[in-house]
Enzyme design. Structure first.
Site, PDB file in Angstrom:
ATOM      1  N   ASP A 311       0.859  -1.181   0.000  1.00 41.59           N
ATOM      2  CA  ASP A 311       0.000   0.000   0.000  1.00 41.59           C
ATOM      3  C   ASP A 311       0.903   1.241   0.000  1.00 41.59           C
ATOM      4  OD1 ASP A 311      -2.157   1.659   0.060  1.00 41.59           O
ATOM      5  OD2 ASP A 311      -3.070   0.829   1.871  1.00 41.59           O
ATOM      6  N   GLU A 511     -10.181   7.366   4.402  1.00 40.09           N
ATOM      7  CA  GLU A 511      -9.119   6.845   5.269  1.00 40.09           C
ATOM      8  C   GLU A 511      -9.128   7.531   6.641  1.00 40.09           C
ATOM      9  OE1 GLU A 511      -5.418   5.767   3.381  1.00 40.09           O
ATOM     10  OE2 GLU A 511      -6.260   6.099   1.405  1.00 40.09           O
TER      11      GLU A 511
HETATM   12  C1  BGC Z   1      -5.040   3.139   0.561  1.00 37.13           C
HETATM   13  C2  BGC Z   1      -5.368   2.043  -0.426  1.00 37.13           C
HETATM   14  C3  BGC Z   1      -5.345   2.584  -1.813  1.00 37.13           C
HETATM   15  C4  BGC Z   1      -4.001   3.202  -2.100  1.00 37.13           C
HETATM   16  C5  BGC Z   1      -3.873   3.804  -3.480  1.00 37.13           C
HETATM   17  C6  BGC Z   1      -3.780   3.847   0.185  1.00 37.13           C
HETATM   18  O1  BGC Z   1      -3.591   4.966   0.983  1.00 37.13           O
HETATM   19  O2  BGC Z   1      -4.919   2.599   1.846  1.00 37.13           O
HETATM   20  O3  BGC Z   1      -6.621   1.493  -0.111  1.00 37.13           O
HETATM   21  O4  BGC Z   1      -5.635   1.576  -2.727  1.00 37.13           O
HETATM   22  O5  BGC Z   1      -3.736   4.210  -1.164  1.00 37.13           O
HETATM   23  O6  BGC Z   1      -4.615   4.949  -3.607  1.00 37.13           O
HETATM   24  C1  BGC Z   2      -4.175   7.790  -0.650  1.00 35.05           C
HETATM   25  C2  BGC Z   2      -3.903   8.115  -2.067  1.00 35.05           C
HETATM   26  C3  BGC Z   2      -3.958   9.603  -2.094  1.00 35.05           C
HETATM   27  C4  BGC Z   2      -2.882  10.142  -1.205  1.00 35.05           C
HETATM   28  C5  BGC Z   2      -2.937  11.627  -1.099  1.00 35.05           C
HETATM   29  C6  BGC Z   2      -3.006   8.237   0.172  1.00 35.05           C
HETATM   30  O1  BGC Z   2      -3.070   7.838   1.492  1.00 35.05           O
HETATM   31  O2  BGC Z   2      -4.500   6.477  -0.532  1.00 35.05           O
HETATM   32  O3  BGC Z   2      -4.736   7.530  -2.982  1.00 35.05           O
HETATM   33  O4  BGC Z   2      -3.845  10.105  -3.378  1.00 35.05           O
HETATM   34  O5  BGC Z   2      -2.890   9.618   0.081  1.00 35.05           O
HETATM   35  O6  BGC Z   2      -1.781  12.115  -1.573  1.00 35.05           O
END
Ligand code: BGC
Ligand code: BGC
Length: 821
Positions: A311, A511
């Site tokens: 991730d 998130e």
């Molecule tokens: C998230 C994932 C997501 C990835 C890509 C991460 O922060 O936990 O669920 O697929 O970012 O965006």
């Molecule tokens: C998310 C990404 C997002 C990024 C923000 C990550 O935690 O999962 O998809 O674009 O944070 O920069």
């Protein structure tokens, strides 16, 4: 600012009294998948040959995934990077309203060329409720709604439709489905989970995977209209302590087995080609670094031969690792580093590492093999140039009528009727209906997070053809029934309506930004309850619809409404709710079928409802949901919510330091602590080098005018914050401020023991900072790059050297905002 509060304070020491996660796994107790993908001898021979022909640098590049915002197609091709993604905030030209054509062009620009020996690049996206980054796509309800609909056929059909829409833009892979079994409603990702019921999660997750990838063993499996999946986040992400995202999973091994592992077995049975590791930890060890979980359990005991993906910089969170250097994750069994912005350093450091430690070569080869196997299963070589694939560019498939109808069906099937009195539903369509509330015409509240941008939210008008808000749905129904709709978000009326439909909603979040510490609806803001109260007190019957990513404590609204519907996050076809609510002539009104995917709280601090032995009874249990004909006698509910903790990420707002934050003016002769209230004429540092007075910014005394005569600082001190997640997720420090004279103004973030002024070396000059709508936006990464310890931030210092002044309106930490043309 959303009304969710994101607890970011420094973690309390781990309570490992239980020894959860510390002892070796008892693998014999872990059931195995019933079936799994069979290795294809042709593929195996081909990828073995490919690996043998690769240089060390090519191998390392193959297992790295970079983000479109941080790599150019030329760089990716020159270095033979294995995979690309668009993170939630990344889009073509940095615009979240980019057209589907622009997405396809972007994906196509990464195509490696027609050389038959070239290894295809893989493109992944978070299509988590439909192809949700792309304007014009069908935005389905979130997974929580599928948990309420409990219909595997629906989940399957949504997978099928989503895969097609992804294929239209030439992409190969979606980071979906989330198969978390969410246990604590405070978790900001609750809505990404189907349910707290493992059995339901197993069934819906497997159905979604079959829809996305097709049926293993059939000719359509991973065909031209299919994409790869990623069951996520392995393992235990839904059971972190206090529902804290990326936190410590707080359960025993047997509970991991019975609750959290089961959906992965179902996913593997369904042919899952990839599994994503979780940010969370167990026994204090991050999942990205747990060899026992990734290798011994998943790969060896279960025999999973697919891709174990990382991730977003999750590898960099392991002890001793950084986003640019993380052998621990590779050793543990990770096959693909998601290294959005850190890929360059990671590539260099990993090549160097494996060169100096040849014992790592076999692990690296295994990771490369798995990456190549994944690509071969997806048929990337055969599928060829993204823009030339059969579905590519068929933009009429996006939001085609069948998909919109499917989304409408999902909306209808997932609405849960929680209260129904006086047989008020369906509402006669030939009367005067007042539609009000913040959600009534707000597509973004209906869609929630992960819609066009990471956090969701914003003005979606014109971006989703065929979309329908609930207001629009009601208008259409009532028009055909000869009634009248008046719309007033604040619930004002000139002639009294027969009924009021009030649509409430949480602000979108994603998130950890959605983590909260109370289940009370919009804590600290009683305005929506006041609206319902006023309508009910005027004798107007109220029907309330709620958009939310989780069950919420809403007793005041429940008490005052004749009917109450939990619609969760319905997406761009929210108007389909009108089909359930309004009776139009000669149309059958479908009944409510939705059943709660989580228990509903009776108290605002009732978080542990999904625990094996909850401490209190829920207001409505898991699986609850009324039909229109059910007779319920309503007992008035208590209306006391627990106190709201302040969001520690807001330092200064409305003219006062917020929560535990205090402010201080410092110069050569000492510091003056500012009173929270009653600044009266203002205040100055002891040597009078810096002074503030209350100022008006649109409202009375909601800002501070700060003036520097010489060297001095304004600083905010508060609870120590662990901002590591925020740094990783591209948060920024926002200073909403009007500056007349910027000369010599600098800001700094300090750990608790650092003395104020002498830290000037670790500061950022405001004149070098991007300005966005009256805010200075300083990416937290810039502070981290200065060497500031971001896991223990205690103080924000605004330092002025010379004759400078600034009007400060607000200071807070929040995600960087994605752009729009
Ligand atoms: C998230 C994932 C997501 C990835 C890509 C991460 O922060 O936990 O669920 O697929 O970012 O965006
Ligand atoms: C998310 C990404 C997002 C990024 C923000 C990550 O935690 O999962 O998809 O674009 O944070 O920069």
């Amino acid at each position: 600012m959303p009304y969710v509060t994101s607890p970011a304070w420094v973690d309390p020491p781990l309570d490992l009294a239980s020894n959860y996660g510390e002892r070796p796994l008892n693998l014999a107790a872990w059931p195995k998948p019933k079936q799994k993908l069979v290795p294809d001898p042709v593929i195996e021979a081909q990828i073995a040959k490919q690996v043998a022909g690769m240089s060390l640098a090519e191998k390392v590049a193959q297992i790295i995934q970079a983000d479109i915002a941080a790599i150019s197609p030329e760089e990716a091709k020159a270095l033979k990077i294995g995979a690309i993604l668009n993170g939630g905030n990344s889009a073509p030209h940095g615009r979240f309203d980019a057209s589907a054509q622009e997405w396809l062009d972007l994906v196509d620009s990464f195509f490696e060329g027609d050389d038959p020996n070239a290894i295809p690049i893989l493109f992944g996206t978070d299509a988590v409720h439909g192809h949700s980054n792309v304007a014009g796509a069908t935005i389905f309800p979130h997974n929580i709604n599928l948990g309420a609909a409990r219909d595997v056929g629906l989940a399957y059909a949504m997978g099928v439709a989503t895969a097609k829409e992804i294929a239209v833009t030439g992409m190969d892979w979606t980071f979906s489905p989330t198969v978390a079994v969410a246990k604590d409603l405070r978790w900001g990702r609750t809505y990404e989970a189907f349910s707290c019921d493992p059995d339901l999660v197993c069934r819906l997750g497997a159905a979604m995977i079959l829809g996305l990838q097709g049926e293993p063993g059939t000719s359509g499996f991973l065909g031209v209209d299919k994409v790869g999946c990623a069951a996520k986040h392995f393992l235990g992400d839904g059971a972190t302590r206090d529902g804290r995202d990326q936190g410590e999973t707080n359960c025993s091994e047997s509970e991991l087995i019975s609750h959290h592992a089961a959906p992965y077995l179902a996913a593997i049975d369904a042919g899952a080609t990839a599994i994503m590791a979780s940010f969370s930890s167990w026994g204090g060890q991050g999942m990205h670094g747990r060899h026992d979980m990734l290798t011994k359990l998943l790969k060896q005991h279960w025999g999973f031969d697919g891709l174990v993906a990382g991730d977003w910089n999750g590898h960099g969170q392991l002890p001793g690792a950084t986003p640019g250097f993380a052998p621990q994750a590779l050793v543990a069994g990770l096959d693909m580093y998601m290294a959005p912005d850190s890929w360059r350093a990671l590539l260099a450091s990993t090549v160097e590492l494996v060169t100096s430690d040849p014992s790592l070569v076999s692990r690296l080869d295994d990771a490369v093999l798995r990456m190549l196997r994944f690509k071969a299963r997806l048929g990337l070589q055969k599928k060829g140039r993204p823009a030339a694939r059969p579905l590519a560019g068929q933009f009429s498939l996006l939001s085609r009528s069948e998909h919109l109808e499917l989304a409408r069906r999902a909306v209808r099937q997932s609405a849960v009727l929680l209260k129904h009195e006086d047989q008020i539903l369906p509402l006669a369509g030939n009367q005067h209906i007042l539609v009000c509330g913040r959600g009534a015409d707000a597509l973004d509240l209906a869609c929630g997070g992960w819609t066009l941008s990471w956090q969701g939210g914003g003005d979606f008008s014109g971006l989703f053809p065929g979309s329908q808000t609930l207001l629009e749905g009601v208008q259409a129904k009532v028009k055909s029934s000869g009634g009248r709709v008046s719309f007033n978000p604040a619930g004002q009326w000139s002639d009294k309506p027969g009924v009021a439909l009030v649509v409430l909603g949480e602000e979108p979040y994603a998130e950890f930004r959605g983590d909260c510490d109370t289940l009370a609806y919009r804590p600290g803001d009683p305005s929506d309850y006041a609206l319902i109260d006023r309508l009910a007190a005027s004798g107007i019957p109220v029907v309330t619809v709620l958009y939310s990513g989780r069950p919420l404590w809403m007793n005041p609204a429940l008490n005052r409404s004749k009917a109450f519907i939990a619609a969760f996050l319905p997406g761009t076809q929210a108007g389909a709710l009108a089909d359930l609510l309004i009776a139009a002539p000669s149309e059958l009104v479908p009944d409510f079928q939705g059943r709660l995917p989580f228990p509903w709280p009776a108290h605002s601090d009732h978080f542990d409802l999904c625990a094996p032995s909850p401490s209190r009874a829920p207001l409505f249990p898991l699986g609850f949901g009324l039909c229109r004909t059910d007779q319920t006698a309503w007992q008035r509910l208590h209306e006391h919510s627990t106190a709201r903790k302040h969001d520690p990420l807001t330092l200064f707002d409305r003219g006062v330091p917020q929560g535990e934050w205090t402010a201080e003016l410092t110069d050569f002769s000492g510091s003056t602590t500012l009173k929270k209230t009653g600044l009266l004429g203002g205040a100055a540092s002891p040597g009078r080098q810096v002074a503030i007075r209350p100022a008006d910014y649109g409202q009375q005394e909601n800002a501070w005018a700060i003036q520097w005569g010489g060297a001095g600082s304004l600083s905010f001190a508060g609870p120590p914050l662990n901002l590591s997640r925020e740094v990783n997720a591209d948060y920024a420090l926002y200073l909403t401020a009007i500056a007349k004279n910027l000369k010599g103004l600098e800001v700094s973030l300090l750990p608790p023991d650092a003395p104020g002024l002498s830290e000037a070396t670790c500061s950022i000059a405001l004149s070098s900072v991007a300005q966005h709508e009256q805010s200075f936006v300083i990416p937290l990464k810039r502070f981290a790059e200065l060497g500031i310890e971001m896991n223990h931030v205690h103080r924000l210092v605004v330092l002025g050297q010379e004759m400078s002044d600034l009007m400060l309106v607000k200071a807070y930490f929040a995600p960087m905002v994605a752009g729009r043309a």
